[in-house]
Design a protein around this motif. Structure first.
Motif, mmCIF file in Angstrom:
data_model
loop_
_atom_site.group_PDB
_atom_site.id
_atom_site.type_symbol
_atom_site.label_atom_id
_atom_site.label_comp_id
_atom_site.label_asym_id
_atom_site.label_seq_id
_atom_site.Cartn_x
_atom_site.Cartn_y
_atom_site.Cartn_z
ATOM 1 N N HIS A 1 0.879 -1.332 -0.105
ATOM 2 C CA HIS A 1 -0.160 -0.035 -0.013
ATOM 3 C C HIS A 1 0.765 1.243 -0.163
ATOM 4 C CE1 HIS A 1 -3.180 -2.834 0.426
ATOM 5 N NE2 HIS A 1 -4.097 -1.902 0.012
ATOM 6 N N LEU A 2 2.087 1.213 0.577
ATOM 7 C CA LEU A 2 2.979 2.139 0.202
ATOM 8 C C LEU A 2 3.188 2.592 -1.061
ATOM 9 C CD1 LEU A 2 5.763 2.034 2.925
ATOM 10 C CD2 LEU A 2 3.921 3.791 2.981
ATOM 11 N N ASP A 3 3.463 1.621 -1.963
ATOM 12 C CA ASP A 3 3.887 1.569 -3.198
ATOM 13 C C ASP A 3 2.617 2.155 -4.029
ATOM 14 O OD1 ASP A 3 6.464 0.414 -3.068
ATOM 15 O OD2 ASP A 3 5.641 -1.644 -3.654
ATOM 16 N N ARG A 4 1.246 1.631 -3.582
ATOM 17 C CA ARG A 4 0.264 2.388 -4.449
ATOM 18 C C ARG A 4 -0.118 3.506 -3.876
ATOM 19 N NH1 ARG A 4 -3.508 -2.806 -4.789
ATOM 20 N NH2 ARG A 4 -2.125 -4.233 -5.401
ATOM 21 N N GLY A 5 0.359 4.206 -2.727
ATOM 22 C CA GLY A 5 -0.174 5.433 -2.164
ATOM 23 C C GLY A 5 -1.523 5.188 -1.456
ATOM 24 N N ASP A 6 -1.989 4.157 -1.010
ATOM 25 C CA ASP A 6 -3.259 3.822 -0.710
ATOM 26 C C ASP A 6 -3.285 4.215 0.930
ATOM 27 O OD1 ASP A 6 -5.560 2.704 0.114
ATOM 28 O OD2 ASP A 6 -5.377 0.834 -0.730
ATOM 29 N N ASP A 7 -4.449 5.135 1.275
ATOM 30 C CA ASP A 7 -4.422 5.206 2.568
ATOM 31 C C ASP A 7 -5.467 4.433 3.292
ATOM 32 O OD1 ASP A 7 -2.660 7.599 2.316
ATOM 33 O OD2 ASP A 7 -4.313 8.971 1.762
ATOM 34 N N ALA A 8 -5.806 3.397 2.830
ATOM 35 C CA ALA A 8 -6.772 2.676 3.511
ATOM 36 C C ALA A 8 -6.506 2.323 4.952
ATOM 37 C CB ALA A 8 -7.088 1.400 2.595
ATOM 38 N N GLU A 9 -7.435 1.944 5.539
ATOM 39 C CA GLU A 9 -7.228 1.230 7.184
ATOM 40 C C GLU A 9 -6.547 0.157 6.986
ATOM 41 O OE1 GLU A 9 -6.448 0.843 10.805
ATOM 42 O OE2 GLU A 9 -7.051 2.797 10.207
ATOM 43 N N PRO A 10 -5.370 0.191 7.183
ATOM 44 C CA PRO A 10 -4.599 -1.343 7.261
ATOM 45 C C PRO A 10 -5.217 -2.281 7.960
ATOM 46 C CG PRO A 10 -3.078 0.195 8.202
ATOM 47 C CD PRO A 10 -4.252 0.699 8.062
ATOM 48 N N ALA A 11 -5.533 -2.445 9.372
ATOM 49 C CA ALA A 11 -6.005 -3.368 10.321
ATOM 50 C C ALA A 11 -7.151 -4.293 9.527
ATOM 51 C CB ALA A 11 -6.121 -2.797 11.505
ATOM 52 N N ALA A 12 -8.267 -3.377 9.268
ATOM 53 C CA ALA A 12 -9.321 -4.037 8.879
ATOM 54 C C ALA A 12 -9.115 -4.912 7.478
ATOM 55 C CB ALA A 12 -10.425 -3.000 8.350
#
Length: 89
Positions: A70-81
């Protein structure tokens, strides 16, 4: 190699093929990972099959891989869920 071990146990030869590396190099890396408590080996005849050491290590690996992806994608999604959804936790 650690990603491959999340899929299940594997031999040095299989891991070397997946990584595109020499079996001796993979074996040396696995020895260090075993000393660190991240992988375990199971001997069957002349072969040793490696896997992640336990559920805790598997969860840590999933989280680390999720984070890196997700760092590579620039995704800010909540990682835990998302991790729980992927891991089935």
């Amino acid at each position: 190699m650690l990603w491959a071990l999340l899929q299940g146990e594997s031999s040095v030869a299989c891991l070397a093929e997946l990584a595109g590396a020499a079996p001796t190099a993979v074996s040396q890396h696995l020895a260090k990972l075993r000393l660190a408590g991240l992988v375990k080996g199971r001997r069957e005849g002349t072969f040793v099959y490696y896997s992640a050491a336990d559920d805790h290590v598997r969860r840590l690996l999933r989280q680390a891989l999720f984070h890196a992806d997700h760092l590579d994608r620039g995704d800010d999604a909540e990682p835990a869920a998302a991790i729980r959804a992927v891991a089935g936790d």
